[in-house]
Design a protein around this motif. Sequence first.
Motif, mmCIF file in Angstrom:
data_model
loop_
_atom_site.group_PDB
_atom_site.id
_atom_site.type_symbol
_atom_site.label_atom_id
_atom_site.label_comp_id
_atom_site.label_asym_id
_atom_site.label_seq_id
_atom_site.Cartn_x
_atom_site.Cartn_y
_atom_site.Cartn_z
ATOM 1 N N SER A 157 26.887 39.137 45.185
ATOM 2 C CA SER A 157 27.558 38.086 44.139
ATOM 3 C C SER A 157 27.546 37.807 42.416
ATOM 4 C CB SER A 157 26.447 36.830 44.313
ATOM 5 O OG SER A 157 25.261 36.888 44.552
ATOM 6 N N VAL A 158 26.806 39.060 42.890
ATOM 7 C CA VAL A 158 26.686 39.711 40.620
ATOM 8 C C VAL A 158 27.486 40.297 39.969
ATOM 9 C CG1 VAL A 158 25.526 40.674 39.248
ATOM 10 C CG2 VAL A 158 24.269 39.600 40.979
ATOM 11 N N GLU A 162 34.763 45.474 37.971
ATOM 12 C CA GLU A 162 36.499 44.980 38.511
ATOM 13 C C GLU A 162 37.086 44.726 37.377
ATOM 14 O OE1 GLU A 162 34.393 41.549 40.562
ATOM 15 O OE2 GLU A 162 33.329 43.024 42.354
ATOM 16 N N ASP A 163 38.239 44.170 37.493
ATOM 17 C CA ASP A 163 38.913 43.955 36.367
ATOM 18 C C ASP A 163 38.755 42.835 35.988
ATOM 19 O OD1 ASP A 163 40.068 46.506 36.556
ATOM 20 O OD2 ASP A 163 41.823 45.441 38.163
ATOM 21 N N ASP A 164 38.181 41.505 37.525
ATOM 22 C CA ASP A 164 38.042 40.147 36.155
ATOM 23 C C ASP A 164 36.798 40.335 36.307
ATOM 24 O OD1 ASP A 164 39.417 37.630 36.010
ATOM 25 O OD2 ASP A 164 39.583 37.332 38.585
ATOM 26 N N TRP A 165 35.770 40.911 35.805
ATOM 27 C CA TRP A 165 34.895 40.771 35.262
ATOM 28 C C TRP A 165 34.717 39.504 34.551
ATOM 29 C CZ3 TRP A 165 32.550 41.376 30.998
ATOM 30 C CH2 TRP A 165 32.769 42.257 30.061
ATOM 31 N N GLU A 166 34.776 39.342 33.407
ATOM 32 C CA GLU A 166 34.768 38.440 32.475
ATOM 33 C C GLU A 166 34.783 37.396 33.514
ATOM 34 O OE1 GLU A 166 37.334 39.007 29.370
ATOM 35 O OE2 GLU A 166 36.262 40.420 28.737
ATOM 36 N N SER A 167 36.109 36.909 33.475
ATOM 37 C CA SER A 167 35.967 35.410 34.478
ATOM 38 C C SER A 167 34.919 35.109 35.570
ATOM 39 C CB SER A 167 37.701 35.029 35.115
ATOM 40 O OG SER A 167 37.251 35.960 36.627
ATOM 41 N N GLN A 168 34.531 36.229 35.941
ATOM 42 C CA GLN A 168 33.535 36.607 37.300
ATOM 43 C C GLN A 168 31.874 35.743 36.518
ATOM 44 O OE1 GLN A 168 33.422 39.541 39.254
ATOM 45 N NE2 GLN A 168 35.208 39.438 40.830
ATOM 46 N N ALA A 169 32.242 36.664 35.623
ATOM 47 C CA ALA A 169 30.872 35.642 35.162
ATOM 48 C C ALA A 169 30.687 34.885 34.186
ATOM 49 C CB ALA A 169 29.965 37.297 33.507
#
Length: 90
Positions: free
Chosen positions: A6-7, A12-19
């Motif tokens: 879940s972290v 990953e390419d989309d890590w900013e939106s996930q964070a």
Amino acid sequence: MVKKSSVSDAWEDDWESQADKEAKEPAATAPPAPLTKKERLAQHAELNRKIWETADTPGNGVPLQFLASTPTPPLAQPFKPPMTVLARNP
């Protein structure tokens, strides 16, 4: 197969939106309610009782860490007076 965590992962390419999404979500666990003075004293007394109980009982096969009482300490060195050098004036 690799389980998805879940972290957010920086690889990953989309890590900013996930964070950002994780930062907006509230924490799953709520902080514990503050204890009353009586409850804190009861917990403290229980902890002290457990500590003293383990200190009073012999350690489960663990030798005690003290020197056996002997007439002489193991690293004792006998007293040696300071050496005096006698010299004759020429």
